[in-house]
Write a protein that holds these residues in place. Structure first.
Motif, PDB file in Angstrom:
ATOM      1  N   ARG A  42       0.827  -1.209   0.000  1.00 29.25           N
ATOM      2  CA  ARG A  42       0.000   0.000   0.000  1.00 29.25           C
ATOM      3  C   ARG A  42       0.860   1.258   0.000  1.00 29.25           C
ATOM      4  O   ARG A  42       0.450   2.298  -0.533  1.00 29.25           O
ATOM      5  N   ALA A  43       2.054   1.189   0.606  1.00 29.75           N
ATOM      6  CA  ALA A  43       2.951   2.348   0.629  1.00 29.75           C
ATOM      7  C   ALA A  43       3.629   2.571  -0.715  1.00 29.75           C
ATOM      8  O   ALA A  43       4.142   3.660  -0.980  1.00 29.75           O
ATOM      9  N   GLY A  44       3.633   1.524  -1.567  1.00 32.93           N
ATOM     10  CA  GLY A  44       4.209   1.681  -2.899  1.00 32.93           C
ATOM     11  C   GLY A  44       5.457   0.880  -3.168  1.00 32.93           C
ATOM     12  O   GLY A  44       6.219   1.204  -4.087  1.00 32.93           O
ATOM     13  N   ALA A  45       5.677  -0.196  -2.403  1.00 31.77           N
ATOM     14  CA  ALA A  45       6.878  -1.018  -2.605  1.00 31.77           C
ATOM     15  C   ALA A  45       6.859  -1.684  -3.981  1.00 31.77           C
ATOM     16  O   ALA A  45       5.821  -2.169  -4.428  1.00 31.77           O
ATOM     17  N   PHE A  46       8.002  -1.736  -4.612  1.00 30.65           N
ATOM     18  CA  PHE A  46       8.154  -2.451  -5.882  1.00 30.65           C
ATOM     19  C   PHE A  46       8.312  -3.948  -5.629  1.00 30.65           C
ATOM     20  O   PHE A  46       7.780  -4.779  -6.364  1.00 30.65           O
ATOM     21  N   ILE A  47       9.046  -4.285  -4.564  1.00 28.83           N
ATOM     22  CA  ILE A  47       9.298  -5.673  -4.179  1.00 28.83           C
ATOM     23  C   ILE A  47       9.087  -5.822  -2.677  1.00 28.83           C
ATOM     24  O   ILE A  47       9.435  -4.934  -1.899  1.00 28.83           O
ATOM     25  N   ILE A  48       8.515  -6.956  -2.265  1.00 27.96           N
ATOM     26  CA  ILE A  48       8.474  -7.337  -0.851  1.00 27.96           C
ATOM     27  C   ILE A  48       9.303  -8.607  -0.700  1.00 27.96           C
ATOM     28  O   ILE A  48       9.213  -9.507  -1.530  1.00 27.96           O
ATOM     29  N   SER A  49      10.107  -8.684   0.354  1.00 26.58           N
ATOM     30  CA  SER A  49      11.006  -9.820   0.547  1.00 26.58           C
ATOM     31  C   SER A  49      10.699 -10.592   1.826  1.00 26.58           C
ATOM     32  O   SER A  49      11.267 -10.309   2.887  1.00 26.58           O
ATOM     33  N   PRO A  50       9.807 -11.583   1.755  1.00 28.48           N
ATOM     34  CA  PRO A  50       9.579 -12.463   2.901  1.00 28.48           C
ATOM     35  C   PRO A  50      10.758 -13.422   3.061  1.00 28.48           C
ATOM     36  O   PRO A  50      11.237 -13.987   2.081  1.00 28.48           O
ATOM     37  N   PHE A  51      11.185 -13.656   4.297  1.00 29.33           N
ATOM     38  CA  PHE A  51      12.353 -14.492   4.584  1.00 29.33           C
ATOM     39  C   PHE A  51      11.893 -15.900   4.977  1.00 29.33           C
ATOM     40  O   PHE A  51      11.707 -16.195   6.154  1.00 29.33           O
ATOM     41  N   VAL A  52      11.736 -16.770   3.991  1.00 27.40           N
ATOM     42  CA  VAL A  52      11.150 -18.082   4.269  1.00 27.40           C
ATOM     43  C   VAL A  52      12.022 -18.946   5.179  1.00 27.40           C
ATOM     44  O   VAL A  52      11.518 -19.634   6.072  1.00 27.40           O
ATOM     45  N   GLY A  53      13.325 -18.936   4.967  1.00 24.89           N
ATOM     46  CA  GLY A  53      14.211 -19.761   5.782  1.00 24.89           C
ATOM     47  C   GLY A  53      14.205 -19.355   7.242  1.00 24.89           C
ATOM     48  O   GLY A  53      14.179 -20.204   8.136  1.00 24.89           O
ATOM     49  N   ARG A  54      14.216 -18.056   7.482  1.00 24.26           N
ATOM     50  CA  ARG A  54      14.221 -17.582   8.871  1.00 24.26           C
ATOM     51  C   ARG A  54      12.880 -17.836   9.551  1.00 24.26           C
ATOM     52  O   ARG A  54      12.827 -18.050  10.768  1.00 24.26           O
ATOM     53  N   VAL A  55      11.793 -17.784   8.777  1.00 25.88           N
ATOM     54  CA  VAL A  55      10.494 -18.146   9.364  1.00 25.88           C
ATOM     55  C   VAL A  55      10.484 -19.623   9.716  1.00 25.88           C
ATOM     56  O   VAL A  55      10.009 -20.020  10.786  1.00 25.88           O
ATOM     57  N   ASP A  56      11.040 -20.471   8.839  1.00 28.28           N
ATOM     58  CA  ASP A  56      11.165 -21.902   9.142  1.00 28.28           C
ATOM     59  C   ASP A  56      11.888 -22.116  10.466  1.00 28.28           C
ATOM     60  O   ASP A  56      11.538 -23.019  11.244  1.00 28.28           O
ATOM     61  N   ASP A  57      12.898 -21.296  10.731  1.00 24.83           N
ATOM     62  CA  ASP A  57      13.704 -21.435  11.946  1.00 24.83           C
ATOM     63  C   ASP A  57      12.885 -21.224  13.216  1.00 24.83           C
ATOM     64  O   ASP A  57      13.286 -21.669  14.298  1.00 24.83           O
ATOM     65  N   THR A  58      11.751 -20.526  13.096  1.00 23.65           N
ATOM     66  CA  THR A  58      10.909 -20.274  14.270  1.00 23.65           C
ATOM     67  C   THR A  58       9.922 -21.409  14.528  1.00 23.65           C
ATOM     68  O   THR A  58       9.155 -21.369  15.492  1.00 23.65           O
ATOM     69  N   GLY A  59       9.925 -22.411  13.636  1.00 19.78           N
ATOM     70  CA  GLY A  59       9.012 -23.529  13.785  1.00 19.78           C
ATOM     71  C   GLY A  59       7.728 -23.375  12.993  1.00 19.78           C
ATOM     72  O   GLY A  59       6.831 -24.223  13.070  1.00 19.78           O
ATOM     73  N   VAL A  60       7.630 -22.282  12.230  1.00 17.38           N
ATOM     74  CA  VAL A  60       6.467 -22.033  11.372  1.00 17.38           C
ATOM     75  C   VAL A  60       6.888 -22.238   9.922  1.00 17.38           C
ATOM     76  O   VAL A  60       8.018 -21.920   9.551  1.00 17.38           O
ATOM     77  N   GLU A  61       5.998 -22.767   9.085  1.00 14.81           N
ATOM     78  CA  GLU A  61       6.346 -23.004   7.694  1.00 14.81           C
ATOM     79  C   GLU A  61       6.492 -21.690   6.940  1.00 14.81           C
ATOM     80  O   GLU A  61       5.518 -20.944   6.758  1.00 14.81           O
ATOM     81  N   GLY A  62       7.704 -21.383   6.498  1.00 14.52           N
ATOM     82  CA  GLY A  62       7.957 -20.135   5.803  1.00 14.52           C
ATOM     83  C   GLY A  62       7.205 -20.005   4.496  1.00 14.52           C
ATOM     84  O   GLY A  62       6.786 -18.904   4.112  1.00 14.52           O
ATOM     85  N   MET A  63       7.000 -21.114   3.798  1.00 13.16           N
ATOM     86  CA  MET A  63       6.336 -21.058   2.502  1.00 13.16           C
ATOM     87  C   MET A  63       4.869 -20.672   2.629  1.00 13.16           C
ATOM     88  O   MET A  63       4.283 -20.130   1.688  1.00 13.16           O
ATOM     89  N   GLN A  64       4.268 -20.907   3.786  1.00 10.00           N
ATOM     90  CA  GLN A  64       2.888 -20.474   4.002  1.00 10.00           C
ATOM     91  C   GLN A  64       2.791 -18.960   3.933  1.00 10.00           C
ATOM     92  O   GLN A  64       1.771 -18.412   3.476  1.00 10.00           O
ATOM     93  N   LEU A  65       3.838 -18.275   4.369  1.00 11.82           N
ATOM     94  CA  LEU A  65       3.864 -16.814   4.291  1.00 11.82           C
ATOM     95  C   LEU A  65       3.811 -16.358   2.833  1.00 11.82           C
ATOM     96  O   LEU A  65       3.083 -15.412   2.504  1.00 11.82           O
ATOM     97  N   ILE A  66       4.555 -17.027   1.967  1.00 10.12           N
ATOM     98  CA  ILE A  66       4.510 -16.690   0.539  1.00 10.12           C
ATOM     99  C   ILE A  66       3.105 -16.893  -0.006  1.00 10.12           C
ATOM    100  O   ILE A  66       2.564 -16.053  -0.736  1.00 10.12           O
ATOM    101  N   ARG A  67       2.478 -18.003   0.362  1.00 13.10           N
ATOM    102  CA  ARG A  67       1.122 -18.293  -0.130  1.00 13.10           C
ATOM    103  C   ARG A  67       0.123 -17.240   0.347  1.00 13.10           C
ATOM    104  O   ARG A  67      -0.757 -16.806  -0.420  1.00 13.10           O
ATOM    105  N   GLU A  68       0.222 -16.818   1.606  1.00 11.79           N
ATOM    106  CA  GLU A  68      -0.697 -15.818   2.138  1.00 11.79           C
ATOM    107  C   GLU A  68      -0.543 -14.486   1.415  1.00 11.79           C
ATOM    108  O   GLU A  68      -1.538 -13.847   1.035  1.00 11.79           O
TER     109      GLU A  68
END
Length: 215
Positions: A121-147
């Motif tokens: 909404r602010a106007g970003a050209f790219i957003i960078s979700p960190f899937v590997g680091r989310v995996d490290d917390t015990g949550v599936e990082g790829m679910q973040l990409i899907r959402e």
């Protein structure tokens, strides 16, 4: 899905570019610091001669005003430079102002879909979700990409591209593509691993053995 290389090492970039698969490069302060004695501006400028695509250069200021100042400077280095800022409220201020200046941004260190929505909404050209680091917390990082992909698809005003970051393996690349990422940025070793398979090696050995046997 486009493939970016996550590095500031010019030899790695040169090699990956020779494969014909490289669409861009992402850097960060840590990657720049690993290249001992490397000048930030000179490194980005050299990368621009090797890859004709987006090159992320990250700010180090914590306040929006500082990020904007750095971003405007970086944008003058080369037309392909994308200004990288963190997923913070100060980062949003920078994204908003830089977008009005016609400067593209990559909002990094994204760990939830709310951050991704606000960055878009602010106007970003790219957003960078960190899937590997989310995996490290015990949550599936790829679910973040899907959402994020689903949220962006439901709003035709959002043009922000999803860049899957913190890639740890070739499987992450494939899963990112399946989840709806526009880009995956990878360490060079992961790109090398992506073209390795024991059956490929075995097949080559067998073909060569059969060829020699016929002579």
């Amino acid at each position: 899905m486009q493939i970016f290389l996550d590095t500031a090492n010019l030899d790695e970039i040169r090699e990956a570019a020779s494969w014909g698969i490289l669409s861009g490069v992402t850097t960060n302060p840590t990657l720049i610091a690993r290249e001992k004695g490397a000048d930030f501006k000179s490194t980005i400028s050299e990368i621009a001669t090797l890859v004709d695509g987006p090159i992320s250069a990250e700010t180090v200021s914590l306040d929006g005003e500082g990020m904007i100042k750095e971003g405007r400077e970086f944008a003058q280095w080369h037309p392909n430079v994308i200004v990288k800022v963190p997923s913070t409220t100060e980062g949003l201020k920078a994204v908003y102002q830089l977008a009005k200046d016609g400067i593209r941004t990559n909002v990094t260190l994204c760990f939830n879909a709310a951050q991704a929505l606000l960055a878009a909404r602010a106007g970003a050209f790219i957003i960078s979700p960190f899937v590997g680091r989310v995996d490290d917390t015990g949550v599936e990082g790829m679910q973040l990409i899907r959402e994020i992909a689903q949220i962006y698809r439901q709003d035709d005003q959002i043009k922000t591209q999803i860049l899957s970051a913190s890639i740890r393996s070739p499987r992450h690349i494939i899963d990112s593509a399946l989840a709806g990422a526009h880009i995956a940025t990878c360490p060079f070793k992961v790109l090398q691993q992506s073209m390795k398979h024991p059956l490929t090696d075995k097949g080559i050995e067998q073909f060569l053995a059969d060829w020699k046997a016929r002579q």
